[in-house]
Motif scaffolding. Structure first.
Motif, mmCIF file in Angstrom:
data_model
loop_
_atom_site.group_PDB
_atom_site.id
_atom_site.type_symbol
_atom_site.label_atom_id
_atom_site.label_comp_id
_atom_site.label_asym_id
_atom_site.label_seq_id
_atom_site.Cartn_x
_atom_site.Cartn_y
_atom_site.Cartn_z
ATOM 1 N N ALA A 102 1.662 3.948 -3.212
ATOM 2 C CA ALA A 102 1.419 5.388 -3.048
ATOM 3 C C ALA A 102 2.659 6.182 -3.421
ATOM 4 O O ALA A 102 2.566 7.222 -4.089
ATOM 5 N N PRO A 119 -0.795 5.966 3.580
ATOM 6 C CA PRO A 119 -0.727 6.079 2.119
ATOM 7 C C PRO A 119 -1.534 7.218 1.481
ATOM 8 O O PRO A 119 -1.017 7.893 0.576
ATOM 9 N N ALA A 152 0.828 -1.214 0.000
ATOM 10 C CA ALA A 152 0.000 0.000 0.000
ATOM 11 C C ALA A 152 0.858 1.257 0.000
ATOM 12 O O ALA A 152 0.614 2.200 -0.769
ATOM 13 N N MET A 153 1.895 1.291 0.840
ATOM 14 C CA MET A 153 2.738 2.475 0.907
ATOM 15 C C MET A 153 3.604 2.596 -0.332
ATOM 16 O O MET A 153 3.765 3.681 -0.902
ATOM 17 N N ILE A 193 0.378 10.533 1.039
ATOM 18 C CA ILE A 193 1.596 10.587 0.227
ATOM 19 C C ILE A 193 1.342 11.374 -1.063
ATOM 20 O O ILE A 193 0.366 11.132 -1.777
#
Length: 290
Positions: A19, A123, A15-16, A126
């Motif tokens: 992003a 996320p 997920a991060m 970001i």
């Protein structure tokens, strides 16, 4: 993609990581990506990302290599066999200070500059400048300065020291404070849960009160720096321990367990018993140091 926009490699598309990838692509950066599960990268191809067939090939594609994986062990496994000589390795994988320091030494042995990072955001924040997201970085300041424009795209970069472990330490310290706040919020709502009190109506008062109380961090810092824990004390430890009894009785009356509060209260009582009733809670810090 603009040809004069710096290229970089991103390893990890959770997920991060995803992003981060979207933020760099939106800013026009040439991005090479790799993920253990290739399917997660397909959505990025249409936006201009290049998918590398292996982590080693992804590393070879660019000087700047950003890693955002599950854990420190994953970093070692992913980069095993990759040629890191001359690379600038930025590790945004969550870990401990000791892991960051060991990974910095590991990178240096392989000829890479190293920067460890702690992302202080979720996320959706970001790439959204007004969201207030920032990334704590520690390690090579020269690396950060050289790639600052690129690393600033997802979130504001904040360098906290040449010691590679400091970013993780700051990260966990901030998260620890947040966890304690969550415990207090949980207990507060539990006290009201069986009453005809609207949680939505109570929330603004709770948030405002906590916001006002956060200024106590400055007083604690001043006392720690000076070594005088009685400095500028408003409510001393003796008064607070006495007040704890009311909080515990109220919890019992409301049918709420006090287990979220009692560990800290017990430490306060120990500090008071040691003869420090004229301090506030700063001395508790010394009690929990091993």
């Amino acid at each position: 993609m603009e040809e004069n926009t710096p290229g970089l490699t991103l390893l990890g598309l959770g997920a991060m990581g995803t992003a981060l990838a979207h933020a760099w692509l939106a800013a026009g950066h040439r991005l090479t990506v790799w993920n253990r599960t290739p399917g997660r990268a397909k959505q990025l191809v249409g936006r201009g990302a290049r998918i590398a067939p292996s982590a080693a090939e992804a590393v070879a594609a660019n000087r700047l290599v950003v890693v955002c994986l599950l854990d420190d062990a994953s970093v070692g496994e992913t980069l095993d066999g990759a040629d890191l000589a001359g690379r600038d390795l930025v590790n945004l994988t969550t870990g401990t200070p000791a892991q960051a320091r060991a990974r910095a030494a590991w990178a240096a042995e392989r000829g890479a500059r190293f920067l460890d990072g702690g992302i202080m955001a979720v996320p959706p924040m970001i790439g959204v400048q007004e969201a207030g997201a920032f990334v704590l970085y520690s390690g090579s300041r020269d690396l950060l300065d050289e790639h600052r424009d690129t690393l600033a795209v997802p979130a504001h970069p904040v360098h906290v020291g040449e010691d590679a472990g400091f970013a993780a330490l700051y990260d966990v310290a901030l998260l620890s404070a947040m966890t304690g706040m969550f415990a207090g919020i949980t207990h507060a709502f539990a006290l009201l849960r069986r009453e005809e009190i609207s949680p939505r109506e109570f929330a603004p008062m709770l948030a405002g009160w906590l916001t006002a109380m956060t200024s106590s961090a400055y007083g604690t810092a001043d006392q720690l720096e000076s070594g005088d824990y009685t400095r500028n004390v408003t409510s001393n430890l003796a008064m607070m321990v006495e007040g704890n009894a009311t909080m515990l009785r109220t919890a019992e009356e409301q049918g709420v367990s006090a287990e979220l509060l009692t560990p800290f209260m017990t430490l306060m009582e120990r500090r008071l018993a040691d003869g420090h009733g004229d301090e506030d809670t700063t001395g508790v810090i010394d009690l929990i140091l091993r």
